[in-house]
Design a protein around this motif. Structure first.
Motif, PDB file in Angstrom:
ATOM      1  N   ASP A 236       0.740  -1.144  -0.032  1.00  0.00           N
ATOM      2  CA  ASP A 236      -0.129  -0.062   0.025  1.00  0.00           C
ATOM      3  C   ASP A 236       1.078   1.297   0.054  1.00  0.00           C
ATOM      4  OD1 ASP A 236      -2.175  -1.592  -0.036  1.00  0.00           O
ATOM      5  OD2 ASP A 236      -2.303  -1.535   2.311  1.00  0.00           O
ATOM      6  N   GLY A 237       0.511   2.276  -0.750  1.00  0.00           N
ATOM      7  CA  GLY A 237       1.063   3.509  -0.681  1.00  0.00           C
ATOM      8  C   GLY A 237       2.589   3.629  -1.582  1.00  0.00           C
ATOM      9  N   TYR A 238       2.532   2.453  -2.495  1.00  0.00           N
ATOM     10  CA  TYR A 238       3.486   2.605  -3.438  1.00  0.00           C
ATOM     11  C   TYR A 238       3.157   2.177  -4.915  1.00  0.00           C
ATOM     12  CZ  TYR A 238       7.950   1.408  -5.967  1.00  0.00           C
ATOM     13  OH  TYR A 238       9.200   1.285  -6.631  1.00  0.00           O
ATOM     14  N   ARG A 239       3.084   2.875  -5.905  1.00  0.00           N
ATOM     15  CA  ARG A 239       2.977   2.523  -7.245  1.00  0.00           C
ATOM     16  C   ARG A 239       3.847   2.786  -8.235  1.00  0.00           C
ATOM     17  NH1 ARG A 239      -1.912   2.310 -10.274  1.00  0.00           N
ATOM     18  NH2 ARG A 239      -1.322   1.200 -12.028  1.00  0.00           N
ATOM     19  N   GLN A 240       3.993   1.838  -8.993  1.00  0.00           N
ATOM     20  CA  GLN A 240       5.331   2.024  -9.989  1.00  0.00           C
ATOM     21  C   GLN A 240       4.817   2.021 -11.512  1.00  0.00           C
ATOM     22  OE1 GLN A 240       8.816  -1.050  -9.458  1.00  0.00           O
ATOM     23  NE2 GLN A 240       7.039  -1.949  -8.397  1.00  0.00           N
ATOM     24  N   PHE A 241       5.260   2.824 -12.245  1.00  0.00           N
ATOM     25  CA  PHE A 241       5.207   2.946 -13.867  1.00  0.00           C
ATOM     26  C   PHE A 241       6.610   2.958 -14.270  1.00  0.00           C
ATOM     27  CE2 PHE A 241       1.776   5.177 -11.642  1.00  0.00           C
ATOM     28  CZ  PHE A 241       0.460   4.708 -12.296  1.00  0.00           C
ATOM     29  N   GLU A 242       6.682   2.288 -15.624  1.00  0.00           N
ATOM     30  CA  GLU A 242       7.832   2.532 -16.421  1.00  0.00           C
ATOM     31  C   GLU A 242       7.874   3.971 -16.930  1.00  0.00           C
ATOM     32  OE1 GLU A 242       9.222  -1.544 -18.297  1.00  0.00           O
ATOM     33  OE2 GLU A 242       7.814  -0.295 -19.572  1.00  0.00           O
ATOM     34  N   TYR A 243       6.741   4.424 -17.488  1.00  0.00           N
ATOM     35  CA  TYR A 243       6.664   5.829 -18.046  1.00  0.00           C
ATOM     36  C   TYR A 243       5.364   6.017 -18.321  1.00  0.00           C
ATOM     37  CZ  TYR A 243       7.570   9.414 -21.444  1.00  0.00           C
ATOM     38  OH  TYR A 243       7.699  10.681 -22.094  1.00  0.00           O
ATOM     39  N   VAL A 244       5.018   7.440 -18.038  1.00  0.00           N
ATOM     40  CA  VAL A 244       3.661   7.813 -18.176  1.00  0.00           C
ATOM     41  C   VAL A 244       3.755   9.006 -19.186  1.00  0.00           C
ATOM     42  CG1 VAL A 244       2.997   7.109 -15.926  1.00  0.00           C
ATOM     43  CG2 VAL A 244       3.956   9.197 -16.279  1.00  0.00           C
ATOM     44  N   GLN A 245       2.265   9.129 -20.037  1.00  0.00           N
ATOM     45  CA  GLN A 245       2.318  10.016 -21.057  1.00  0.00           C
ATOM     46  C   GLN A 245       0.878  10.560 -20.477  1.00  0.00           C
ATOM     47  OE1 GLN A 245       4.233  11.262 -23.143  1.00  0.00           O
ATOM     48  NE2 GLN A 245       3.179  12.583 -24.221  1.00  0.00           N
ATOM     49  N   ASP A 246      -0.211  10.028 -20.976  1.00  0.00           N
ATOM     50  CA  ASP A 246      -1.629  10.776 -20.525  1.00  0.00           C
ATOM     51  C   ASP A 246      -1.916  10.895 -19.348  1.00  0.00           C
ATOM     52  OD1 ASP A 246      -2.005  10.751 -23.421  1.00  0.00           O
ATOM     53  OD2 ASP A 246      -3.038   8.748 -23.335  1.00  0.00           O
ATOM     54  N   GLU A 247      -1.220  10.046 -18.367  1.00  0.00           N
ATOM     55  CA  GLU A 247      -1.616  10.178 -16.862  1.00  0.00           C
ATOM     56  C   GLU A 247      -0.765  11.078 -16.232  1.00  0.00           C
ATOM     57  OE1 GLU A 247      -0.371   7.649 -18.461  1.00  0.00           O
ATOM     58  OE2 GLU A 247      -1.860   5.788 -18.295  1.00  0.00           O
ATOM     59  N   LEU A 248       0.376  11.581 -16.830  1.00  0.00           N
ATOM     60  CA  LEU A 248       1.425  12.509 -16.070  1.00  0.00           C
ATOM     61  C   LEU A 248       0.712  13.722 -15.462  1.00  0.00           C
ATOM     62  CD1 LEU A 248       4.288  12.810 -15.103  1.00  0.00           C
ATOM     63  CD2 LEU A 248       4.583  14.107 -17.380  1.00  0.00           C
ATOM     64  N   PRO A 249      -0.111  14.478 -16.252  1.00  0.00           N
ATOM     65  CA  PRO A 249      -0.749  15.641 -15.537  1.00  0.00           C
ATOM     66  C   PRO A 249      -1.479  15.663 -14.291  1.00  0.00           C
ATOM     67  CG  PRO A 249      -1.141  15.662 -17.988  1.00  0.00           C
ATOM     68  CD  PRO A 249      -0.816  14.581 -17.687  1.00  0.00           C
ATOM     69  N   ASP A 250      -2.295  14.182 -14.230  1.00  0.00           N
ATOM     70  CA  ASP A 250      -3.023  14.241 -12.959  1.00  0.00           C
ATOM     71  C   ASP A 250      -2.121  13.546 -11.832  1.00  0.00           C
ATOM     72  OD1 ASP A 250      -5.271  14.356 -14.217  1.00  0.00           O
ATOM     73  OD2 ASP A 250      -5.553  12.280 -15.098  1.00  0.00           O
ATOM     74  N   LEU A 251      -1.004  12.597 -12.066  1.00  0.00           N
ATOM     75  CA  LEU A 251       0.113  12.419 -11.233  1.00  0.00           C
ATOM     76  C   LEU A 251       0.862  13.662 -10.535  1.00  0.00           C
ATOM     77  CD1 LEU A 251       1.776   9.579 -12.812  1.00  0.00           C
ATOM     78  CD2 LEU A 251      -0.135   9.389 -11.153  1.00  0.00           C
ATOM     79  N   LEU A 252       1.085  14.628 -11.381  1.00  0.00           N
ATOM     80  CA  LEU A 252       1.747  15.812 -11.059  1.00  0.00           C
ATOM     81  C   LEU A 252       0.606  16.680 -10.278  1.00  0.00           C
ATOM     82  CD1 LEU A 252       3.724  16.726 -14.215  1.00  0.00           C
ATOM     83  CD2 LEU A 252       4.531  16.423 -12.039  1.00  0.00           C
ATOM     84  N   ALA A 253      -0.447  16.832 -10.404  1.00  0.00           N
ATOM     85  CA  ALA A 253      -1.490  17.401  -9.902  1.00  0.00           C
ATOM     86  C   ALA A 253      -1.735  16.979  -8.455  1.00  0.00           C
ATOM     87  CB  ALA A 253      -2.830  17.543 -10.547  1.00  0.00           C
ATOM     88  N   MET A 254      -1.347  15.650  -8.016  1.00  0.00           N
ATOM     89  CA  MET A 254      -1.443  15.305  -6.976  1.00  0.00           C
ATOM     90  C   MET A 254      -0.346  15.301  -5.901  1.00  0.00           C
ATOM     91  SD  MET A 254      -1.399  10.948  -6.936  1.00  0.00           S
ATOM     92  CE  MET A 254      -0.120  10.109  -7.622  1.00  0.00           C
ATOM     93  N   THR A 255       0.806  15.608  -6.609  1.00  0.00           N
ATOM     94  CA  THR A 255       2.172  15.620  -6.139  1.00  0.00           C
ATOM     95  C   THR A 255       2.467  16.545  -4.947  1.00  0.00           C
ATOM     96  OG1 THR A 255       3.034  14.254  -7.777  1.00  0.00           O
ATOM     97  CG2 THR A 255       4.707  15.494  -6.736  1.00  0.00           C
ATOM     98  N   ASP A 256       3.153  16.213  -3.890  1.00  0.00           N
ATOM     99  CA  ASP A 256       3.717  17.408  -3.159  1.00  0.00           C
ATOM    100  C   ASP A 256       5.048  17.683  -3.045  1.00  0.00           C
ATOM    101  OD1 ASP A 256       1.044  18.017  -1.332  1.00  0.00           O
ATOM    102  OD2 ASP A 256       1.077  15.745  -1.238  1.00  0.00           O
ATOM    103  N   LEU A 257       5.793  16.812  -3.234  1.00  0.00           N
ATOM    104  CA  LEU A 257       7.155  16.893  -3.427  1.00  0.00           C
ATOM    105  C   LEU A 257       7.786  15.829  -4.508  1.00  0.00           C
ATOM    106  CD1 LEU A 257       8.315  16.347   0.227  1.00  0.00           C
ATOM    107  CD2 LEU A 257       7.989  18.602  -0.911  1.00  0.00           C
TER     108      LEU A 257
END
Length: 358
Positions: A236-257
């Motif tokens: 729990d609390g750990y998610r891996q991706f090789e590379y992201v394209q379409d999902e990157l804006p959403d991942l960045l929106a939730m990122t704190d650091l």
């Protein structure tokens, strides 16, 4: 009437493609015909093929390796072949201008453009020009620079400081979508670890070596690079991706650091999105030191903490993140002030390209 055909080139890593990906849609919207010359199998082909209305031409390429490899003796022949292939396409298609983002694939394209008498605009993201752009400089009409200090490394009159080009779509992410994608709780800060499109093995090892401690403090989303997933790590609390394209804006929106390498395109995107950074630049042993210069420049401006790769370990990573957390309010304020001053680099670069094409 003005010839409205443009050729883009650049590749080898995502950093040598992202600026082109930001520019191409705007040129298409203005009625330009767009072609892209890249390698036959590189990441640029994968990224550009997602765009409608862009003609892709694959050519032979070579690269300079900073270590002994027999390919260092054969790749010059591939570069020569690529220059001939680029020359023939450019002679037949007759674009008004060529825009090069750099990377080893761009050198034969720029040379082929020069042989055809076509004007070339280069883009340099790093503080000092990379090898591909240094080789291309004599054949270029203009050079667009991200860092103002880059101008002192360019021929007088060729360089223009335009600032950072940030893809429009990165500003459209939704935090809720990012959390849902990763299965994260909204009650915990999110740490994004990003080693570039090709990954960063030492950074990946340090993160995984201290994963228990990290996941006590953060939800961790780890973009680890091609073929660098570790499927044994399920928690729990750990998610891996090789590379992201379409999902990157959403991942960045939730990122704190953010923990990241110090490629200039990525760190300027983090600046624009106001994400405090821990930068782990690629060492001089494995590079020309450009990421170290980028990281130190950002550190001097108060945008980040820096951890040298030689000092990177599971323990030093945790300590550096603790320092980043403590400084987070001050860093966030500096990032906010800097992002508000960012000029519209996309519009400036488009104007330079159009002026050069005329």
């Amino acid at each position: 009437m003005m010839n409205k055909r443009i050729v883009f080139t650049g590749g080898g890593s995502a950093g040598h493609v992202t600026v082109n990906l930001a520019l191409i849609p705007r040129f298409l919207q203005q009625g330009w015909e767009v072609a892209y010359i890249g390698s036959t199998t590189g990441i640029e082909r994968e990224l550009v093929s997602r765009l409608d209305g862009v003609r892709y031409i694959g050519i032979a390429t070579g690269k300079l390796r900073r270590y002994f490899d027999w390919k260092n003796f054969t790749d010059p022949l591939r570069v020569g072949k690529g220059a001939w292939q680029a020359y023939r396409f450019l002679a037949a298609w007759k674009p008004a201008v060529v825009f090069s983002k750099g990377g080893f694939v761009s050198v034969p394209v720029v040379f082929g453009a020069w042989l055809n008498g076509l004007p070339v605009v280069l883009h340099e993201s790093d503080l000092t020009p990379g090898l591909a752009n240094r080789l291309s400089l004599p054949f270029a009409a203009k050079v667009c620079a991200t860092f103002p200090d880059t101008l002192q490394h360019l021929p007088k009159g060729k360089g223009t400081h335009v600032g950072a080009i940030v893809r429009d779509e990165l500003k459209t992410g939704r935090k809720e979508a990012g959390l849902a994608l990763c299965g994260f709780s909204p009650d915990k800060p999110v740490l994004l670890v990003m080693g570039g499109s090709l990954g960063a093995r030492r950074l990946n090892e340090a993160v995984r070596g201290t994963l228990d401690a990290l996941t006590k403090r953060f939800s961790v989303v780890h973009i680890c690079g091609k073929n660098q997933l570790d499927n044994s790590l399920k928690r729990d609390g750990y998610r891996q991706f090789e590379y992201v394209q379409d999902e990157l804006p959403d991942l960045l929106a939730m990122t704190d650091l953010v923990v990241s390498r110090a490629g200039s395109n990525a760190i300027y995107e983090f600046l624009q999105l106001q994400k405090p950074m821990l930068l782990v630049p690629l060492s001089r042993a494995a590079s020309r030191g450009d990421q170290i210069l980028n990281a130190r420049s950002f550190e001097q401006q108060g945008f980040c903490e820096v951890l040298e790769e030689e000092a990177l370990s599971a323990d030093s990573l945790i300590r550096a993140l603790d320092r980043l957390q403590q400084k987070r309010p001050a860093i966030t304020e500096k990032l906010r002030a800097a992002s508000e001053k960012q000029q519209d680099a996309l519009a400036q670069v488009m104007a330079i390209i159009e002026e050069t094409a005329r």
